[in-house]
Design an enzyme around this catalytic site. Sequence first.
Site, PDB file in Angstrom:
ATOM      1  N   TYR A 412       0.771  -1.311   0.198  1.00  0.00           N
ATOM      2  CA  TYR A 412       0.011   0.030   0.134  1.00  0.00           C
ATOM      3  C   TYR A 412       0.787   1.250  -0.031  1.00  0.00           C
ATOM      4  O   TYR A 412       0.414   2.151  -0.543  1.00  0.00           O
ATOM      5  CB  TYR A 412      -1.008   0.051   1.204  1.00  0.00           C
ATOM      6  CG  TYR A 412      -2.155   1.185   1.180  1.00  0.00           C
ATOM      7  CD1 TYR A 412      -3.086   0.743   0.489  1.00  0.00           C
ATOM      8  CD2 TYR A 412      -1.807   2.441   1.673  1.00  0.00           C
ATOM      9  CE1 TYR A 412      -4.312   1.655   0.385  1.00  0.00           C
ATOM     10  CE2 TYR A 412      -2.894   3.117   1.566  1.00  0.00           C
ATOM     11  CZ  TYR A 412      -4.030   2.994   1.033  1.00  0.00           C
ATOM     12  OH  TYR A 412      -5.024   3.938   0.614  1.00  0.00           O
ATOM     13  N   TYR A 416       3.601   5.509  -2.580  1.00  0.00           N
ATOM     14  CA  TYR A 416       4.086   6.872  -2.014  1.00  0.00           C
ATOM     15  C   TYR A 416       5.524   6.811  -1.949  1.00  0.00           C
ATOM     16  O   TYR A 416       5.894   7.826  -2.229  1.00  0.00           O
ATOM     17  CB  TYR A 416       3.440   6.900  -0.774  1.00  0.00           C
ATOM     18  CG  TYR A 416       2.066   6.925  -0.772  1.00  0.00           C
ATOM     19  CD1 TYR A 416       1.137   8.092  -1.315  1.00  0.00           C
ATOM     20  CD2 TYR A 416       1.057   5.703  -0.421  1.00  0.00           C
ATOM     21  CE1 TYR A 416      -0.267   8.147  -1.338  1.00  0.00           C
ATOM     22  CE2 TYR A 416      -0.241   5.670  -0.367  1.00  0.00           C
ATOM     23  CZ  TYR A 416      -0.808   6.841  -0.926  1.00  0.00           C
ATOM     24  OH  TYR A 416      -2.211   6.946  -0.935  1.00  0.00           O
TER      25      TYR A 416
END
Length: 732
Positions: A412, A416
């Site tokens: 996840y 980023y």
Amino acid sequence: MSTELAPTLARRAPCIAIPDYIAGVKVNKALFAGPTGPEDLTFIDRKLARLEQVTAGKLFGEYQRRRQQYQAKSANLWLRMAADTAQAQQDRFPVPIRRINEEARREAVAREWATQVNAIVSHLTQGFTVPQPAAELLAAAMAPARQWGFSPVLPDLSGEVTDKHLDHAASAVARLQDEDWWLRQIRRAYQRHRELVAIMAGDVRRGVSPYVSHRAFMDYRSNKVAQARWLADMLVVNEDKGLELSLAEAHAASVSNPEIRRVELMVRMRGFEDLAWEQGHAAEFYTWTTPSRFHAWNTVKEDRGRSVRNKRYRGTSPRDAQAYLCRQWAKARAAMARAGITVYGFRVVEPHHDGTPHWHMLFFVEPAQRDQLRDILGRYACEHDQDEIKNHRSARFDVLAIDPAYGSATGYIAKYIAKNIDGHRVGDDYEAEAQANETATNVAAWASLWGIRQFQQIGGPSVTVWRELRRLREAVKDPLIEPARVAADAGNWAEFIGSMGGVSLPRQDRPIKLAHLVTPCASKYGEDLRRLVGVTSAGGCSMRTRLDGWAVVKKSPARGCGERSELPLSGGSRAPWSSDNNCTGRIELPSLAVELAGAGLDAVDRGRMEAGAVVVVDGLYHWIRDGRLYQSRHRPQFGRSPAKNGRKGWAEDRDLEQLQQHRLNHQAMAVLAGDLPLDEYIEAAPDTTKAMQALDNQLDKEYREAPVSFRQDQYLIMLSGFVASFQGWGEL
């Protein structure tokens, strides 16, 4: 305004001729044709009068866009806020902004203020012969720096003063007397001032230039190119061990390499996750966003993500926003400590399209403490300006509980991390409306410009110990070091955490620590230099991980003739209150490649200078003699005959013409970057036609390299129109 009053005001309004240009920007006269036009022009002139021309031009360009798109009143309100903010930022500098808008000028100002501090210290110490109380001398030396808002790290002299405090104070005074230290501070302050103006003017946002302005991006890219050239020109050698390695290869093999940095972060993140599932901890993903007043531009999702001005914005910088988030995080950590909550994981800082930072935090916590952790983080994320969020708390604080049945926590956060390093396999960057592998450089430029730490590990042992242990390829006998070495060598961060005492053990209690070799008074500022040499265990065993005898040398055809590293080994004298004021030594001169890169000279310039030419950059004359670079504000005299007849005179005329053209090209690049006002460029040019041709060439080059950004940069468009207006006019 009532329709009855409009004719009266129109009759009373002074007859002001609408100028063709304001601050170098062409005036759209149709926008000021109404009855309030003269009054608005007077207001604009008053607001922009004291601003730097480049700043005033950017604000006026954005003002006209707003006046055309919205209303005159809305544009006037915006200009009032933007001009006042820019003026307040400009007034922070104790010298006129013109004096620091070019590198040569900044160097002169840095030299001037360093000399001023040196004179203060010399006066108080009667020529560096009479000791003075540390607090008084430091306060006097800091007075000029406080006018700029600059400060080195200062010691606390309010309590008992030890030798360590005195050494620290001596180093601070040495910095304040160093023109290089002043130049770094002034350059950084001006660059941030210039970027803040770009943010307010709309040059930093989606659809224009995401995260940083195009000019800041070009500066960052130029610095990286210069760094790559220097790395390619240098070697690291160890003559004692007979080892030699390209410095570029050594750089590529370190965590300075974006790919290696990304992979290491992912390994550590995966190790945290494996440990969390093993211990039954919950994974939580949080997003913190600053209040609206920190955001210059918003996006309208209903209108294909179009960026619009935020009316709540108050002229803050990305650094101000980061400082706000850090303060709130400090409050949250204190609250977690009081509640006995232990978390571990990673924090990632990334920018919104307008450069405002926001935080992503992936934490692992005991399930029983999860709700309390959410309450604490949510409380401080939404502590201020609560009226703007009301029941929409997710706009400021977003929570996602990660269920391992639907995917891993590492997977996840991977996008980023990659998005903010190299964009590896991210695809679209929806914030910037571009490919992530293209915008990653913008993010890096943003972090570098504003001094923002992008990634921070929360909890867990030192990653430097991990890196040093990976250097050990052979087994060691120490029972504390060997398990950690095996885990590090295998890339198993979870096992490494276990061998280092767990995630929450204080650093001073860790079984393995770093070992440093300290060289007293060896830095430029008289400070002790701590050189990392290995690791040591609580059992008393020390393992060396780094070899002595390494040196950085310049590549040469005959390897034995390489120039030594430019790194200084010791510093000069310090302030005379110190009891051990004998830390002097030889400072080796920088290598020619480093000097050239620092002066902004490339390989072409070097070849010409080595052939005997003089290169002029930013008003400074540069030449090479006996393998060294020399600089002067006056043209050097090498005993050439003034005669202009014959072949030799023709060659000198040709060289002079080439030097003038080279200078024009550099100055034209400075105009495009906003570092040199257009009017100064034209006035200083000996031949206006050639000057405009040089500017036209640089604009054409800029367009070919980045056509999309060029078409969206109002300043570059203005310059293009200005150059076009001179076509066919000849010499002015």
